[in-house]
Design an enzyme around this catalytic site. Structure first.
Site, PDB file in Angstrom:
ATOM      1  N   GLY A   1      36.668  42.098 100.356  1.00  0.00           N
ATOM      2  CA  GLY A   1      35.980  40.596  99.331  1.00  0.00           C
ATOM      3  C   GLY A   1      36.928  40.800  97.817  1.00  0.00           C
TER       4      GLY A   1
ATOM      5  N   ASP B   1      46.972  46.262 102.277  1.00  0.00           N
ATOM      6  CA  ASP B   1      45.219  47.252 102.872  1.00  0.00           C
ATOM      7  C   ASP B   1      45.770  48.682 104.262  1.00  0.00           C
ATOM      8  OD1 ASP B   1      42.913  47.557 104.058  1.00  0.00           O
ATOM      9  OD2 ASP B   1      42.960  45.983 102.372  1.00  0.00           O
TER      10      ASP B   1
ATOM     11  N   ASP C   1      48.204  53.051 102.635  1.00  0.00           N
ATOM     12  CA  ASP C   1      47.251  53.788 102.909  1.00  0.00           C
ATOM     13  C   ASP C   1      47.534  54.453 100.883  1.00  0.00           C
ATOM     14  OD1 ASP C   1      45.045  55.787 102.001  1.00  0.00           O
ATOM     15  OD2 ASP C   1      44.947  56.436 104.058  1.00  0.00           O
TER      16      ASP C   1
ATOM     17  N   TYR D   1      30.306  58.850  93.971  1.00  0.00           N
ATOM     18  CA  TYR D   1      30.805  57.528  93.481  1.00  0.00           C
ATOM     19  C   TYR D   1      31.251  56.925  92.510  1.00  0.00           C
ATOM     20  CZ  TYR D   1      31.922  52.188  93.585  1.00  0.00           C
ATOM     21  OH  TYR D   1      32.383  50.603  92.947  1.00  0.00           O
TER      22      TYR D   1
ATOM     23  N   THR E   1      30.563  41.310  98.553  1.00  0.00           N
ATOM     24  CA  THR E   1      31.991  41.808  99.742  1.00  0.00           C
ATOM     25  C   THR E   1      31.486  42.990 100.689  1.00  0.00           C
ATOM     26  OG1 THR E   1      32.169  43.915  98.602  1.00  0.00           O
ATOM     27  CG2 THR E   1      32.685  41.896  97.516  1.00  0.00           C
TER      28      THR E   1
HETATM   29  P1  NAD Z   1      35.457  45.691 100.498  1.00  0.00           P
HETATM   30  O1  NAD Z   1      34.868  47.260 100.592  1.00  0.00           O
HETATM   31  O2  NAD Z   1      35.108  44.489 100.388  1.00  0.00           O
HETATM   32  O3  NAD Z   1      37.088  45.893 100.306  1.00  0.00           O
HETATM   33  C1  NAD Z   1      38.069  47.160  99.885  1.00  0.00           C
HETATM   34  C2  NAD Z   1      39.290  47.027 100.453  1.00  0.00           C
HETATM   35  O4  NAD Z   1      40.231  48.619 100.629  1.00  0.00           O
HETATM   36  C3  NAD Z   1      39.362  46.957 102.284  1.00  0.00           C
HETATM   37  O5  NAD Z   1      39.831  45.814 102.968  1.00  0.00           O
HETATM   38  C4  NAD Z   1      39.740  48.373 102.747  1.00  0.00           C
HETATM   39  O6  NAD Z   1      40.401  48.024 104.045  1.00  0.00           O
HETATM   40  C5  NAD Z   1      40.353  48.418 101.428  1.00  0.00           C
HETATM   41  N1  NAD Z   1      41.374  50.270 101.853  1.00  0.00           N
HETATM   42  C6  NAD Z   1      39.502  51.390 101.515  1.00  0.00           C
HETATM   43  N2  NAD Z   1      40.565  51.769 101.505  1.00  0.00           N
HETATM   44  C7  NAD Z   1      42.541  52.327 101.677  1.00  0.00           C
HETATM   45  C8  NAD Z   1      43.004  53.042 101.027  1.00  0.00           C
HETATM   46  N3  NAD Z   1      42.778  54.271 101.035  1.00  0.00           N
HETATM   47  N4  NAD Z   1      44.311  52.453 101.488  1.00  0.00           N
HETATM   48  C9  NAD Z   1      44.259  50.533 101.660  1.00  0.00           C
HETATM   49  N5  NAD Z   1      43.367  49.612 101.448  1.00  0.00           N
HETATM   50  C10 NAD Z   1      42.294  50.509 101.604  1.00  0.00           C
HETATM   51  O7  NAD Z   1      35.439  46.850  98.603  1.00  0.00           O
HETATM   52  P2  NAD Z   1      35.286  45.626  97.220  1.00  0.00           P
HETATM   53  O8  NAD Z   1      33.749  45.074  97.337  1.00  0.00           O
HETATM   54  O9  NAD Z   1      36.176  44.363  97.289  1.00  0.00           O
HETATM   55  O10 NAD Z   1      35.537  46.620  96.227  1.00  0.00           O
HETATM   56  C11 NAD Z   1      36.739  46.245  95.946  1.00  0.00           C
HETATM   57  C12 NAD Z   1      36.569  46.777  94.598  1.00  0.00           C
HETATM   58  O11 NAD Z   1      36.236  47.112  93.527  1.00  0.00           O
HETATM   59  C13 NAD Z   1      36.413  49.015  94.972  1.00  0.00           C
HETATM   60  O12 NAD Z   1      37.503  49.717  93.341  1.00  0.00           O
HETATM   61  C14 NAD Z   1      35.126  48.945  95.322  1.00  0.00           C
HETATM   62  O13 NAD Z   1      34.702  50.077  94.679  1.00  0.00           O
HETATM   63  C15 NAD Z   1      34.834  47.461  93.573  1.00  0.00           C
HETATM   64  N6  NAD Z   1      33.678  47.520  92.668  1.00  0.00           N
HETATM   65  C16 NAD Z   1      33.440  47.045  93.607  1.00  0.00           C
HETATM   66  C17 NAD Z   1      31.921  45.996  94.044  1.00  0.00           C
HETATM   67  C18 NAD Z   1      30.859  45.919  95.034  1.00  0.00           C
HETATM   68  O14 NAD Z   1      29.402  45.054  94.032  1.00  0.00           O
HETATM   69  N7  NAD Z   1      31.384  45.559  95.494  1.00  0.00           N
HETATM   70  C19 NAD Z   1      31.263  46.781  91.697  1.00  0.00           C
HETATM   71  C20 NAD Z   1      31.663  47.883  91.469  1.00  0.00           C
HETATM   72  C21 NAD Z   1      32.998  48.062  91.946  1.00  0.00           C
END
Ligand code: NAD
Length: 257
Positions: A15, A35, A60, A153, A188
């Site tokens: 997302g 990704d 990765d 986390y 997301t």
């Molecule tokens: P998401 O799950 O929508 O997207 C995360 C992406 O990272 C996925 O496409 C996944 O395939 C990829 N990924 C996971 N492990 C991986 C790896 N080992 N190597 C390469 N790619 C990998 O999550 P998001 O909500 O878009 O979150 C993005 C970042 O923002 C994350 O670090 C998350 O912790 C942080 N975040 C999100 C939120 C929220 O509410 N969504 C809040 C605070 C922080």
């Protein structure tokens, strides 16, 4: 090589990463979207959408060799690197006593190890280029104030914030800034999964957890990925040249309520 500044964005099939890639491309940067290998189709489609020589790479982030190879491919393709966005991350939502070793290791390997690998590869390249640069990482409000069922986390996100503060001090002399963005509750796939998980634990309806969050958000709505992308755009822009070592909390005021 296009001559434009270039950005490397991890977790770009998710997302926030997707929104960041779209925004940075709109800002005029040449982007590499990264990704896991399983997301290659989505990445290829995104790179087509971005145009302007965008590159899609499977990697990765938990594997340092994989990150080093991807950054090298980015440099080869775009003729250098200007902005690293270490966005990829995973969530674990569980009581500490139920968090197993595999969950603990994976969240630390991806969220902390992944950021470390991306920061190191970027720092080496940016120092060698000698023209400054921007390193940006994904933290969270959980890097400032931990919630229930976030032991693993939150530990990973506090680590990212600390790592970034330290690196900002190392890289200042090279004209390289290091900052993190700290979102609240962003709509997301990650939060969709947390919502299902928490609803199961509390015995509430799926969707009700996220809706309940809205009551605690002064701006009165859940966060969307473009809210975060705007902050990343700022951190990557000339306007943020004197901002380093910071965590920019972008949560609609949730943290303070
Ligand atoms: P998401 O799950 O929508 O997207 C995360 C992406 O990272 C996925 O496409 C996944 O395939 C990829 N990924 C996971 N492990 C991986 C790896 N080992 N190597 C390469 N790619 C990998 O999550 P998001 O909500 O878009 O979150 C993005 C970042 O923002 C994350 O670090 C998350 O912790 C942080 N975040 C999100 C939120 C929220 O509410 N969504 C809040 C605070 C922080």
């Amino acid at each position: 090589m296009s001559g434009a500044r270039s950005a490397f964005v991890t977790g770009a099939a998710g997302g926030i990463g997707r929104a960041v890639a779209v925004r940075l491309a709109a800002d005029g940067l040449a982007v590499t979207v990264v990704d896991l290998n399983g997301a290659q189709d989505a990445l290829d489609a995104l790179a087509d959408e971005l145009g302007a020589g965008a590159l899609a790479l499977g990697a990765d982030v938990a594997d340092s060799a994989s990150v080093d190879a991807a950054v090298a491919a980015h440099v080869e393709h775009h003729g250098g690197l200007d902005v690293m966005v270490a966005n990829a991350g995973i969530a674990v939502t569980a009581p500490l006593v139920e968090t197993n070793d595999e969950q603990w290791r994976r969240v630390m390997d991806v969220n902390v190890g992944g950021v470390f690998h991306c920061y190191r590869a970027a720092a080496r390249q940016l120092i060698a280029q000698g023209r400054g640069g921007r390193i940006i990482g994904a933290a969270s409000v959980a890097a400032h104030r931990a919630g229930k069922w976030q032991s693993a986390y939150s530990a990973s996100k506090f680590a990212v914030r600390g790592m970034s503060q330290s690196l900002a001090q190392e890289l200042g002399e090279h004209g390289i800034t290091v900052n993190v963005y700290s979102p609240g509750v962003v709509q997301t796939p990650m939060w969709d999964a947390i919502d299902v998980d928490m609803a199961g634990r509390r015995g509430t309806a799926v969707g009700s957890e996220m809706q309940a969050m809205v009551a605690g958000i002064p701006l009165g709505r859940l966060e969307v990925p473009t809210d975060v992308a705007g902050v990343v755009s700022f951190l990557a822009s000339p306007d943020a040249a004197y901002v380093t070592g910071q965590s920019i909390v972008v949560d609609g005021g949730m943290w303070f309520s």
